[in-house]
Each structure stands twice: as C-alpha cells, then as structure tokens.
Design a protein around this motif. Structure first.
Motif, PDB file in Angstrom:
ATOM      1  N   UNK A 166     -42.448  10.787  88.308  1.00  0.00           N
ATOM      2  CA  UNK A 166     -42.140   9.399  88.002  1.00  0.00           C
ATOM      3  C   UNK A 166     -40.677   9.143  88.341  1.00  0.00           C
ATOM      4  N   UNK A 167     -40.225   7.929  88.085  1.00  0.00           N
ATOM      5  CA  UNK A 167     -38.888   7.554  88.532  1.00  0.00           C
ATOM      6  C   UNK A 167     -37.784   8.322  87.816  1.00  0.00           C
ATOM      7  N   UNK A 168     -38.112   8.947  86.664  1.00  0.00           N
ATOM      8  CA  UNK A 168     -37.104   9.686  85.902  1.00  0.00           C
ATOM      9  C   UNK A 168     -37.010  11.155  86.296  1.00  0.00           C
ATOM     10  N   UNK A 169     -37.990  11.669  87.044  1.00  0.00           N
ATOM     11  CA  UNK A 169     -38.079  13.122  87.210  1.00  0.00           C
ATOM     12  C   UNK A 169     -38.036  13.600  88.661  1.00  0.00           C
ATOM     13  N   UNK A 170     -37.669  12.733  89.588  1.00  0.00           N
ATOM     14  CA  UNK A 170     -37.614  13.163  90.994  1.00  0.00           C
ATOM     15  C   UNK A 170     -36.481  14.183  91.155  1.00  0.00           C
ATOM     16  N   UNK A 171     -36.774  15.405  91.634  1.00  0.00           N
ATOM     17  CA  UNK A 171     -35.733  16.447  91.749  1.00  0.00           C
ATOM     18  C   UNK A 171     -34.915  16.273  93.035  1.00  0.00           C
TER      19      UNK A 171
END
Length: 352
Positions: A166-171
């Motif tokens: 999701x938009x918070x967890x893109x590495x």
C-alpha cells in the motif's frame, strides 16, 4: 557527465568496449544471422558508461591500475545491457533511448533470448583477463551477488504494480539500493579486490558504490519528473512508477494528517489516466517536492564526497577525479523549466 573524465580514461574505456565483445567474438554464429545482428546492436549501445567510469575511478582511488578494473567493468556493463532488455519487457516499455524496445521491434521471445545471450557474455571478460585466480574468484563472488540483488530489486518494482504494497509500505529505498545501487557496489568492491585491499576496505567501497548508485537514481527520478517536455506527461507517471518524488509527496501528506489524499495519489499513480498525472504534479508543486529532492541530492553528494576522502589511498589527483565524478552526477539534475498553464498541456494516455 564530465567530459574531462571521459578524456582522461578514453583509452581505458575503449579497452572495456573491446573486452565486452570477447564472448561475441568467441562463438561462430553461422546461420544465426538475425540474432547476431541483434547482439551486435546491443553491444554497440554505448550509453553513459557510468559504471565503467566509476570502476576505473575506484581502482585509481585505491592506488590500483586501471587495467585491472577493465574486466569487471566490462562484465557489469554486459549484465546491465541485458537487464535493460528485460526491464523493457517487464515494464511494457515502447522505447529505449528513442529507439523501439527490442520486444517491440522484434518480439518478446527474441528479446528474452537476446538478454540471456548478452548476460552470458558477462563472464568472458574475466575468463580472458590477467587477473590472478584469487582475484577472479573474488570478482565473481561480487558478480554473483549483483546478479541476485538486481532482480530482487526489480521484483519490488513489479510488486508495486501488482499491488503488493500500500502507499505506506513501498520499500523504495531498498528497491533502488538493489536495482540501481548493486551494480555500482559490485564494481566498487571488485576494485578493492583487484587492488589487494583488506576486507574493511572492501566493505567501505561496497557502501560507497551503493550510495553512488542511489544518488544516480535520485537524479534520474528528479529529471524525469521535473525536466520532462511540458507538453507531455512525465514517463515515470505515465508508467505508474513509484519514484522518489512520489515517496516524498506521500510522506509529506501523511505527516500532515492527509492520508486519504496520499492514498488517492497511490491509486491514481497505479492507473494514471484522465487528469491524474496533472493532479499529482500540482500536489508536488504545492508541497515543494522538487526543491526538497534537490536538497536531498546535494546532501547525498556531499556525504559521498566525505566517504571518498576517507577511503582514498591513490593520492590527491585520484581523489579529485572521483569527487568530480560525484559532483557531475549531481549536476545532471539540470535547471527546471518554468511551468506552463495546465490548459495548454496535452497529456498522453498510458499505453496498454
């Protein structure tokens, strides 16, 4: 990139190009005429040769001879050339440097086969080199590591498009560290091997390589987003890529308690149709994303320069040339053009 550096290493860069053809010259092509043409065309693509230049600079920085850096530089350039073909297939890209991508001008099967052949050539510069067996073994270990890390980074890029994050967890940082930084880390650590340095220097050079590769990716992200043709959508937005400008924007929105807007940015990025690209660009302008990324790039370059000075054992000239390389990378972030009114923009739709 600095013209002076290319002039200084001109003979060495030509030597690298010659070594890149070692695998091609070894095999009789016979009736495989069409594939021979495709392979020759891929080998002839010069590109920026940043990894080659960086390899030579690393060898010089450590007091080694440029000739010892040539085999590794040629190997990494061949691996990179093959990766570009596969990247275009995976990204469904139509063009590569204004030419049609191979899977478009030919077909997907030929593109994958071409990449396999060119990648196999990455071992030949080492086979024919004058490196000792220990040096060859040390360099191969780094090539093998790179060969795993780059597709792992690419898997994160693909995973973004497939909805893994999701938009918070893109590495994002790990993605570019592996996909873009690993080849630079490979040549930097390999230069430490061929220069006879200890394991501590190997690790320090590897860290330097990762940081240089990531700096290059930040500049590339900046240029695509903010130096694009104002009559067209930035290609990274067109292709729905999660890049550093997007990461900065989403971070700012979340910090301001606007997670709903951040989520909409991610959603519109994955499906960049209609006014989505322009809406994202307008948000970036309102949040001063370009200026923040400019500052990040300059800070990163300054940090790398300090690392260079700490690692150098090749004298002031070698240190100065590596510093010039780092500054030239940062300077590839050219001046932004002035924005034009939104109503005058004609955005291209993403190809399917």
């Amino acid at each position: 990139m600095s013209t002076g550096l290319h002039i200084h290493f001109a003979d060495q860069l030509r030597g690298i190009d010659d070594r890149m053809r070692a695998g091609f010259e070894f095999w009789p092509w016979g009736h495989r005429d069409r594939m021979r043409v495709l392979v020759e065309r891929q080998l002839a693509r010069k590109g920026k040769r940043l990894r080659s230049l960086f390899a030579l600079l690393c060898g010089e920085l450590l007091g080694g001879t440029p000739e010892k850096a040539q085999p590794l530089a040629a190997a990494v350039e061949l691996y990179h050339a093959a990766s570009l073909v596969l990247d275009d297939v995976q990204d469904n890209a139509v063009f590569r440097d204004r030419d049609q991508a191979v899977h478009v001008s030919e077909n997907v099967s030929n593109a994958i086969n071409l990449a396999c052949i060119v990648r196999s050539f990455s071992h030949y510069p080492l086979h024919g080199s004058d490196l000792t067996l220990a040096e060859k073994d040390g360099v191969r270990r780094r090539l093998d590591t790179m060969a795993t890390l780059v597709p792992l980074g690419q898997s994160m890029d693909i995973g973004w498009h497939q909805g893994w994050y999701d938009f918070r967890s893109v590495p994002y940082e790990e993605l570019i560290r592996l996909k873009t930084g690993a080849p630079f880390a490979c040549v930097a650590a390999g230069a430490a091997v061929t220069s006879g340095k200890d394991s501590g220097t190997h690790a320090g050079m590897e860290r330097l390589g990762y940081r240089v590769g990531m700096l290059y990716q930040l500049v590339d992200d900046y240029n695509d987003m903010f130096l694009h043709d104002q009559a067209a959508v930035p290609s990274d937005l067109q292709e729905g890529k999660f890049t550093r400008p997007v990461a900065i924007l989403i971070g700012l929105l979340c910090a301001d308690g606007r997670e709903g807007v951040a989520e909409r940015v991610a959603s519109r990025l994955r499906k960049p149709d209609g006014d989505g690209p322009q809406w994202i660009l307008d948000l970036m302008t309102a949040c001063s994303v370009a200026a923040l990324l400019e500052e990040e790039i300059q800070d990163s370059a300054a940090d790398i320069e300090r690392d260079v000075a700490a690692l150098s054992s090749g004298g002031l000239d070698a240190t100065g040339r590596m510093t010039e390389f780092v500054r030239s990378l940062a300077a590839m972030m050219a001046e932004r053009p002035q924005p034009v009114p939104a109503e005058s923009l004609s955005y291209r739709r993403r190809s399917t």
